[in-house]
Design a protein around this motif. Structure first.
Motif, PDB file in Angstrom:
ATOM      1  N   ARG A  93      -9.478   7.348   0.038  1.00 60.59           N
ATOM      2  CA  ARG A  93     -10.095   6.282  -0.759  1.00 60.59           C
ATOM      3  C   ARG A  93     -11.613   6.315  -0.780  1.00 60.59           C
ATOM      4  NH1 ARG A  93      -7.546   1.467   2.298  1.00 60.59           N
ATOM      5  NH2 ARG A  93      -7.391   3.014   3.954  1.00 60.59           N
ATOM      6  N   THR A 153     -12.180   4.811  -4.307  1.00 59.00           N
ATOM      7  CA  THR A 153     -11.143   4.131  -5.068  1.00 59.00           C
ATOM      8  C   THR A 153     -11.650   2.747  -5.434  1.00 59.00           C
ATOM      9  OG1 THR A 153      -9.312   5.342  -4.050  1.00 59.00           O
ATOM     10  CG2 THR A 153      -8.799   3.182  -4.967  1.00 59.00           C
ATOM     11  N   SER A 179       0.826  -1.216   0.000  1.00 60.95           N
ATOM     12  CA  SER A 179       0.000   0.000   0.000  1.00 60.95           C
ATOM     13  C   SER A 179       0.855   1.259   0.000  1.00 60.95           C
ATOM     14  CB  SER A 179      -0.918   0.016   1.221  1.00 60.95           C
ATOM     15  OG  SER A 179      -1.847  -1.035   1.170  1.00 60.95           O
ATOM     16  N   ARG A 182      -5.067  -3.730 -10.757  1.00 62.14           N
ATOM     17  CA  ARG A 182      -4.874  -2.272 -10.716  1.00 62.14           C
ATOM     18  C   ARG A 182      -5.876  -1.647  -9.750  1.00 62.14           C
ATOM     19  NH1 ARG A 182      -6.684  -1.536 -16.832  1.00 62.14           N
ATOM     20  NH2 ARG A 182      -5.936  -3.687 -16.792  1.00 62.14           N
ATOM     21  N   ARG A 183      -5.687  -0.380  -9.494  1.00 64.07           N
ATOM     22  CA  ARG A 183      -6.689   0.382  -8.767  1.00 64.07           C
ATOM     23  C   ARG A 183      -6.964   1.665  -9.531  1.00 64.07           C
ATOM     24  NH1 ARG A 183      -2.767   0.814  -3.977  1.00 64.07           N
ATOM     25  NH2 ARG A 183      -1.308   2.427  -4.600  1.00 64.07           N
ATOM     26  N   TYR A 220     -10.820  -1.032  -6.562  1.00 63.72           N
ATOM     27  CA  TYR A 220      -9.739  -2.015  -6.529  1.00 63.72           C
ATOM     28  C   TYR A 220     -10.090  -3.203  -7.413  1.00 63.72           C
ATOM     29  CZ  TYR A 220      -7.871   0.671  -2.663  1.00 63.72           C
ATOM     30  OH  TYR A 220      -7.348   1.692  -1.893  1.00 63.72           O
ATOM     31  N   GLU A 252     -16.312  -4.958  -9.917  1.00 66.10           N
ATOM     32  CA  GLU A 252     -15.459  -5.872  -9.156  1.00 66.10           C
ATOM     33  C   GLU A 252     -15.937  -7.313  -9.288  1.00 66.10           C
ATOM     34  OE1 GLU A 252     -15.662  -4.100  -5.320  1.00 66.10           O
ATOM     35  OE2 GLU A 252     -14.097  -2.609  -5.754  1.00 66.10           O
TER      36      GLU A 252
END
Length: 498
Positions: free
Chosen positions: A362, A121, A76, A127-128, A123, A408
């Motif tokens: 985030r 954000t 992170s 990638r993010r 995830y 996701e």
């Protein structure tokens, strides 16, 4: 000892990282216009301009002499929180630093409007997609080690039982001295060589967990399915959070409860809410525990009952899956006066009022909660322009959650299909976690009886056209895999003589 993940073994159960990347690229292309990807030039320009604010804080306060540490996954770089824990004569003092994102993001400015469009954000396996430009979220606004960074610092005074007795919120500068990682911290603690701050975190976390149980709070004790990239390959594995992660989560929950308390006392803010489970759902779950031979005692809270379940046991795994029906309806509630405070304002799983306030890099809502709470602790009314936008944030968060959840899930379906393509034709042992009766239309057509099964290795779930009782172990065969369509088909292992 923490559970060791069960993983697919390379190369048979792995997929090339570049193949996965291409698949995710295609998914994102399908989402064009729905999921924000690149930042507009004006947002990037505003972020570059805001970098100069990193050396200041609105009040000029300074806590850089305090040895804060961060605790996150090793990789992170968008670090929202840092902590400094200490004992006091009466119990403990928790200094919980949160990235001062509002310092860099002007209300109604380009970054603010883009953040409201994104919400959080995102995830994905490879990638993010960040909420804020990386120059902020992974640079000057992140609580990186050996970097002086603006921060909000929650000062929470705890008694010997872990109950919060005093709340303050400062706007200051801090300097983290160490970036700690979950895996290494837990390994050190298990060897009896833990970082002193982590030993204290473990102690406070245990006290807060006990208080959660007393309140009637609950959580689902289930492993996480994660995608891991190693040496250019990608595979699926189970991951059970380490005990120190649970302790860290308790600090965040405690801070969110403190924020909710402040906002309710002063009549303005945004809460994270969840209604109590409907009695019909509770009754249904109790019947399921009896049917599976693991009855929920009438005198035991459902939180304590869930904590007693071990997902390694097929019956317990089925019950944990069924228990998700008790954790529905999470939402946000904004209010700008005491008259607007919602009648049902608790988060039922936590068994207390709660707010999101610890992840502003985030998650959009946390930035607004921090600003509102800071005004409350200073004895000031939140700025009119801040109150004017509070009621817009819940809708933005709900929309972002729906978008990201869909993407996701699609990404995970892609990974599962790609990873399972090497196992086509193989038979697996699986645990039944849900059952759906056959449905018939007037002309006799309809869906057959199906069961949802959980495989242990590989760690995937799937619906299979067969009939079995929830909690039963069955054998299923992977009949076909189509990675391009993200489609996997399992059948009963004895079908067609298999």
């Amino acid at each position: 000892m923490p559970h060791r993940p069960v993983s697919l073994h390379a190369p048979r159960g792995s997929v090339a990282a570049d193949e996965l990347r291409a698949g995710i690229d295609a998914l994102l292309a399908d989402q064009a216009g729905e999921e924000p990807l690149e930042f507009p030039p004006e947002v990037l320009a505003a972020a570059e301009s805001a970098v100069s604010r990193a050396s200041t804080s609105p009040e000029g306060a300074d806590r850089t002499e305090v040895p804060f540490v961060t605790l996150d996954p090793a990789s992170s770089t968008d670090l929202d929180q840092a902590m400094h824990l200490e004992r006091t004569d009466g119990g403990y003092r928790v200094l919980y630093a949160i990235a001062d994102v509002p310092l860099f993001v002007d209300l109604d400015g380009p970054i603010d409007h883009e953040a409201r469009r994104r919400g959080e954000t995102l995830y994905l396996p490879d990638r993010r997609i960040p909420l804020h430009p990386e120059v902020l979220s992974e640079g000057v606004a992140s609580l990186l080690p050996e970097q002086t960074t603006p921060a909000f610092v929650w000062v929470l005074e705890l008694d010997a039982t872990g109950e919060v007795q005093g709340i303050d919120l400062e706007r200051t500068r801090i300097r983290s001295v160490s970036k700690l990682a979950y895996d290494q911290v837990q390994e050190d603690l298990d060897r009896g060589q833990g970082h002193p701050m982590m030993v204290l975190l473990q102690e406070i976390g245990e006290l807060r967990t006990a208080l959660e149980a007393e309140r009637g709070g609950a959580s689902l004790n289930v492993p996480e399915q994660e995608v891991v990239a190693e040496d250019g390959l990608v595979h699926l594995q189970w991951r059970r959070p380490h005990p120190i992660e649970d302790a860290n989560a308790q600090i965040s929950l405690m801070t969110g409860m403190a924020a909710a308390r402040l906002m309710l006392e002063h009549g303005a803010g945004i809460l994270r809410t969840m209604p109590p489970a409907e009695q019909s759902a509770v009754d249904r779950f109790r019947r399921q525990t009896e049917a599976l031979g693991n009855p929920w005692p009438a005198e035991q809270s459902y939180g304590d009952f869930l904590r007693s379940l071990d997902w390694h046991d097929p019956v317990h795994l089925a019950l944990l899956n069924q228990a998700t029906s008790l954790f529905r309806g999470a939402s946000y509630a904004a209010f700008t006066s005491e008259a607007e405070v919602p009648a049902e304002h608790a988060q039922s799983a936590i068994a207390a009022p709660y707010a999101h306030t610890t992840a502003p890099l985030r998650r959009l809502v946390d930035r607004f909660v921090l600003l509102v709470c800071h005004a409350h602790t200073r004895g000031e009314a939140p700025a009119p322009e801040l109150l004017a936008v509070l009621t817009e944030i819940p809708e933005a968060m709900q929309a972002a959650g729906a978008r990201s959840g869909n993407l996701e899930r699609a990404a995970l379906e892609l990974v599962e299909a790609m990873a399972l393509s090497a196992w086509e034709g193989q038979v697996f042992e699986a645990s039944v976690i849900e059952r759906r009766e056959a449905s018939r239309s007037e002309n006799g057509d309809g869906a057959p009886t199906r069961v949802e099964v959980q495989l242990t290795d590989p760690p995937v779930t799937a619906w299979v056209p067969l009939d079995a009782a929830v909690g039963e172990m069955v054998r299923v065969r992977l009949a076909s895999v189509d990675p391009a369509a993200r489609r996997v088909e399992f059948v009963a292992a004895d079908e067609d003589g298999a």
